[in-house]
Design an enzyme around this catalytic site. Structure first.
Site, PDB file in Angstrom:
ATOM      1  CE  LYS A 104      48.709  45.685  27.845  1.00 31.94           C
ATOM      2  NZ  LYS A 104      49.383  46.033  28.291  1.00 31.94           N
ATOM      3  CG  ASP A 152      47.446  47.068  31.165  1.00 27.12           C
ATOM      4  OD1 ASP A 152      48.936  47.235  30.853  1.00 27.12           O
ATOM      5  OD2 ASP A 152      46.543  47.624  30.346  1.00 27.12           O
TER       6      ASP A 152
END
Ligand code: GLU
Length: 450
Positions: free
Chosen positions: A125, A165
């Site tokens: 991430k 995201d």
């Protein structure tokens, strides 16, 4: 229980002030208890100690020049958490709240989520504490280019494949892809969530929201019920929320709410999807705009329930789809939802329910689909995009959507079987954590101490 305390104590010392990360780790470790009790092989191979430590963490400066000629500096991150099952895979978040704790909790969750999909993807991430709100298109482009000026040396189609995201959609992916191509001279599937014009996959945009609703459908099917006629609360107004609303409408449910950072819309007769798309995807405005067209809706500005609750969960409904952000649904919100008759929660966001809320849902034995299972459709479809890029082919919307449905069904079955095997048939938190963990842990053991 002692190894959980020990692990958290160690983490608090080695990685101070990362409360979201501890929260995510604690939830997984608690679920693993019945597994670790019966099998000593994970302890022997120090899997827990290894799995909570990212393989690599990259932190970097992102300098850029705003439209007024002022130099701005942000913090950039990419946490490459675990590559036992494949190249690191996970999104990039651009939001002012981003810090090492947030990126690590998201990266940690991503390991198990990606494992649950059954596809060959590891967990990672990244992001930056950049606030895109109010920034011009040129500022967004300059920021994305500066971010990629560092990130490009760490990523690649077989090493690490970022995606979007919060705050990162097709526009940002486009600017980052352009800069990657300029820096490396390579046109390859290094990012997912790309535009359909140049390498993106049909249904990727819809996948997370659709997947969350498919997951809800499978939970209900197992009880002999369906979404038809159900009144549903949805939070958020980004990519996940919009396509959850779209699928709910398609399946005959009535989504009655959505929210953004400034407020919540409740519309008893059902959310006007085309209007939300126009406000959020085209005009990029605040949801307050909705009231200009539908004065019969209710708008609650944020902060209306400062005593630790959120307006969106205060309305009566059969089901709730938290699709905004972490810890957006508190223990108190959970009590209100349950008291109002909510019997299903399917999480489109990552860790939207606080620990107290998760406990309340499990105790009440409602159908509860935790994020790492219920929102895995997005990353799964990203992997389908990688497959299409690698084979230089494009699949139809229907082909991708069919695969997405099958993947969501498999995730539900895997989580539900594991929950049954370990004696808590309704507990999909336990089931999802155990099923995801087993796959990663076995791969780590087979690959030796690396
Ligand atoms: N950000 C999404 C997630 O939390 C998608 C990641 C991806 O497509 O790689 O899973």
């Amino acid at each position: 229980m002692t190894y959980i305390h020990q692990t958290i104590t160690d983490l608090k010392q080695s990685s101070p002030a990362q409360c979201e990360f501890y929260q995510a780790v604690e939830e997984v470790l608690e679920s693993l208890e019945p597994l670790l009790e019966t099998s000593k092989r994970y302890q022997k191979h120090a899997i827990i100690q290894r799995i909570v430590e990212p393989e690599r963490q990259i932190m970097f400066r992102v300098p850029w020049v705003d439209d007024n000629g002022n130099v701005q500096v942000n913090k950039g991150y990419r946490v490459e958490f675990n590559s036992a099952l494949g190249p690191y895979k996970g999104g990039l978040r651009f939001h002012p709240s981003v810090n090492a704790s947030i990126i690590k909790f998201l990266g940690f969750e991503q390991i198990f989520k990606n494992a649950l999909t059954g596809l060959p993807i590891g967990g990672g991430k990244g992001g930056a504490n950049f606030d895109p709100k109010g920034r011009s298109d040129n500022e967004i482009m300059r920021f994305c280019q500066s971010y990629m000026n560092e990130l490009y040396r760490h990523i690649g189609p077989t090493t690490d494949v970022p995606a979007g995201d919060i705050g990162v959609g097709a526009r940002e992916i486009g600017y980052m892809f352009g800069q990657y191509k300029r820096l490396t001279g390579r046109y390859e599937g290094v990012l997912t969530g790309k535009s359909l014009l140049w390498g993106g996959s049909l249904a990727r945009k819809e996948a997370t929201g659709y997947g969350t609703v498919y997951f809800a459908q499978y939970m209900l099917e197992a009880q002999g019920s369906s979404l038809k006629g159900k009144k549903c609360l949805v939070s958020g107004a980004g990519n996940v929320a919009i396509y959850a609303i779209e699928k709910l409408l398609e399946l005959g449910a009535t989504p009655v709410s959505c929210s953004d950072s400034r407020g919540t819309i409740f519309h008893e007769q059902g959310i006007d999807l085309e209007l939300i798309k126009d406000i959020k995807e085209v005009r990029r405005l605040s949801l307050e705009e909705y009231m200009r067209v539908h004065s019969d809706a209710i708008y609650t500005p944020s902060g209306e329930y400062p005593e630790d609750g959120h307006a969106v969960w205060r309305f009566n409904a059969d089901a709730a789809f938290p699709c905004a952000t972490q810890n957006e649904l508190t223990g108190e919100d959970a009590q209100v939802l349950l008291a109002n008759g909510c019997t299903l929660v399917s999480e489109g966001a990552n860790m939207p329910s606080s620990q107290a809320a998760v406990e309340a849902f499990i105790k009440a034995q409602i159908a509860y689909g935790p994020g790492k299972a219920a929102n895995a459709g997005g990353v799964a479809t990203s992997q389908l995009e990688m497959s299409q890029n690698a084979s230089m082919r494009n699949w139809t919307f229907e082909e991708v959507d069919e695969q997405l449905k099958a993947i969501m069904k498999n995730i539900f079955t895997a989580a539900s079987n594991a929950a049954q095997e370990y004696g808590q048939p309704n507990n999909l938190v336990l089931g999802a954590n155990i099923a995801g963990f087993k796959r990663v842990a076995e791969a780590m053991i087979e690959q030796g101490v690396v």
